[in-house]
Design a protein around this motif. Structure first.
Motif, PDB file in Angstrom:
ATOM      1  N   GLU A   1       0.949  -1.134  -0.058  1.00  8.21           N
ATOM      2  CA  GLU A   1       0.024  -0.133  -0.070  1.00  8.21           C
ATOM      3  C   GLU A   1       0.906   1.305   0.151  1.00  8.21           C
ATOM      4  N   ARG A   2       1.874   1.304   0.759  1.00  6.99           N
ATOM      5  CA  ARG A   2       2.882   2.469   0.809  1.00  6.99           C
ATOM      6  C   ARG A   2       3.329   2.821  -0.450  1.00  6.99           C
ATOM      7  N   ILE A   3       3.988   1.709  -1.327  1.00  5.44           N
ATOM      8  CA  ILE A   3       4.552   1.674  -2.417  1.00  5.44           C
ATOM      9  C   ILE A   3       3.639   2.349  -3.588  1.00  5.44           C
ATOM     10  N   GLU A   4       2.544   1.793  -3.417  1.00  5.43           N
ATOM     11  CA  GLU A   4       1.277   2.443  -4.403  1.00  5.43           C
ATOM     12  C   GLU A   4       1.077   3.615  -4.260  1.00  5.43           C
ATOM     13  N   LYS A   5       1.035   4.159  -2.874  1.00  6.61           N
ATOM     14  CA  LYS A   5       0.675   5.484  -2.514  1.00  6.61           C
ATOM     15  C   LYS A   5       1.817   6.312  -2.899  1.00  6.61           C
ATOM     16  N   GLU A   6       3.131   6.099  -2.850  1.00  6.41           N
ATOM     17  CA  GLU A   6       4.426   6.785  -3.393  1.00  6.41           C
ATOM     18  C   GLU A   6       4.218   6.747  -4.507  1.00  6.41           C
ATOM     19  N   ASN A   7       4.047   5.907  -5.480  1.00 10.28           N
ATOM     20  CA  ASN A   7       4.001   5.951  -6.959  1.00 10.28           C
ATOM     21  C   ASN A   7       3.126   6.902  -7.475  1.00 10.28           C
ATOM     22  N   LEU A   8       1.967   6.618  -6.656  1.00  8.47           N
ATOM     23  CA  LEU A   8       0.727   7.950  -7.349  1.00  8.47           C
ATOM     24  C   LEU A   8       1.339   9.231  -7.029  1.00  8.47           C
ATOM     25  N   MET A   9       1.833   9.419  -5.700  1.00  7.56           N
ATOM     26  CA  MET A   9       2.410  10.892  -5.597  1.00  7.56           C
ATOM     27  C   MET A   9       3.504  11.332  -6.552  1.00  7.56           C
ATOM     28  N   ALA A  10       4.277  10.378  -7.025  1.00  9.35           N
ATOM     29  CA  ALA A  10       5.546  10.492  -7.863  1.00  9.35           C
ATOM     30  C   ALA A  10       4.886  10.820  -9.371  1.00  9.35           C
ATOM     31  N   ALA A  11       3.892  10.053  -9.733  1.00 11.51           N
ATOM     32  CA  ALA A  11       3.012  10.268 -10.986  1.00 11.51           C
ATOM     33  C   ALA A  11       2.586  11.777 -10.961  1.00 11.51           C
ATOM     34  N   ASN A  12       1.970  12.016 -10.087  1.00 10.99           N
ATOM     35  CA  ASN A  12       1.327  13.408  -9.613  1.00 10.99           C
ATOM     36  C   ASN A  12       2.319  14.509  -9.874  1.00 10.99           C
ATOM     37  N   ARG A  13       3.406  14.246  -9.197  1.00  8.93           N
ATOM     38  CA  ARG A  13       4.572  15.458  -9.269  1.00  8.93           C
ATOM     39  C   ARG A  13       5.113  15.516 -10.782  1.00  8.93           C
ATOM     40  N   ASN A  14       5.333  14.065 -11.397  1.00 10.02           N
ATOM     41  CA  ASN A  14       5.664  14.261 -12.882  1.00 10.02           C
ATOM     42  C   ASN A  14       4.601  15.012 -13.520  1.00 10.02           C
ATOM     43  N   ARG A  15       3.503  14.792 -13.420  1.00  8.25           N
ATOM     44  CA  ARG A  15       2.558  15.394 -14.246  1.00  8.25           C
ATOM     45  C   ARG A  15       2.537  16.846 -14.103  1.00  8.25           C
ATOM     46  N   ASN A  16       2.548  17.274 -12.880  1.00 10.69           N
ATOM     47  CA  ASN A  16       2.586  18.694 -12.602  1.00 10.69           C
ATOM     48  C   ASN A  16       3.787  19.418 -13.232  1.00 10.69           C
ATOM     49  N   THR A  17       5.147  18.689 -13.104  1.00 11.34           N
ATOM     50  CA  THR A  17       6.186  19.108 -13.711  1.00 11.34           C
ATOM     51  C   THR A  17       5.961  19.468 -15.206  1.00 11.34           C
ATOM     52  N   LEU A  18       5.479  18.499 -16.041  1.00 12.22           N
ATOM     53  CA  LEU A  18       5.201  18.578 -17.287  1.00 12.22           C
ATOM     54  C   LEU A  18       4.192  19.597 -17.706  1.00 12.22           C
ATOM     55  N   VAL A  19       2.970  19.650 -16.936  1.00 11.14           N
ATOM     56  CA  VAL A  19       2.113  20.523 -17.255  1.00 11.14           C
ATOM     57  C   VAL A  19       2.740  22.096 -16.957  1.00 11.14           C
ATOM     58  N   HIS A  20       3.346  22.386 -16.007  1.00  5.87           N
ATOM     59  CA  HIS A  20       4.167  23.515 -15.819  1.00  5.87           C
ATOM     60  C   HIS A  20       5.352  23.651 -17.081  1.00  5.87           C
ATOM     61  N   ALA A  21       5.950  22.920 -17.351  1.00  4.84           N
ATOM     62  CA  ALA A  21       6.840  22.920 -18.513  1.00  4.84           C
ATOM     63  C   ALA A  21       5.956  23.234 -19.862  1.00  4.84           C
ATOM     64  N   ALA A  22       4.905  22.532 -20.049  1.00  8.06           N
ATOM     65  CA  ALA A  22       4.179  22.738 -21.426  1.00  8.06           C
ATOM     66  C   ALA A  22       3.750  24.208 -21.494  1.00  8.06           C
ATOM     67  N   SER A  23       3.133  24.815 -20.398  1.00  2.00           N
ATOM     68  CA  SER A  23       2.782  25.938 -20.302  1.00  2.00           C
ATOM     69  C   SER A  23       3.721  27.189 -20.364  1.00  2.00           C
TER      70      SER A  23
END
Length: 80
Positions: free
Chosen positions: A49-71
């Motif tokens: 469960e902890r690994i899954e939670k951390e993977n989701l958080m990392a994916a969200n951080r990466n998405r936010n970084t990509l959205v920021h870079a795209a903007s």
């Protein structure tokens, strides 16, 4: 779900190649040993469960970084 009552020293077999050993029975807990092939992952549920939670958080951080870079790139004008 299969629910079993076992005594210390008893074993439970899962398929042909997984054996659960009841190692010790104490106050409020049971110690078990698991024999399984090396290619079978054995992990505590809270770790999974902890690994899954951390993977989701990392994916969200990466998405936010990509959205920021795209903007930033979208706002940047190219020279011709």
């Amino acid at each position: 779900m299969l629910i079993l009552t076992r005594k210390e020293g008893d074993k439970i077999r899962i398929g042909d190649d997984i054996v659960i050993h009841v190692v010790d029975i104490g106050k409020g807990n049971v110690r078990i040993g698991v024999e399984a092939p090396k290619d079978v992952a054995i992990m505590r549920d809270e770790v999974v469960e902890r690994i899954e939670k951390e993977n989701l958080m990392a994916a969200n951080r990466n998405r936010n970084t990509l959205v920021h870079a795209a903007s930033m790139l979208k706002g940047k004008k190219t020279k011709e």
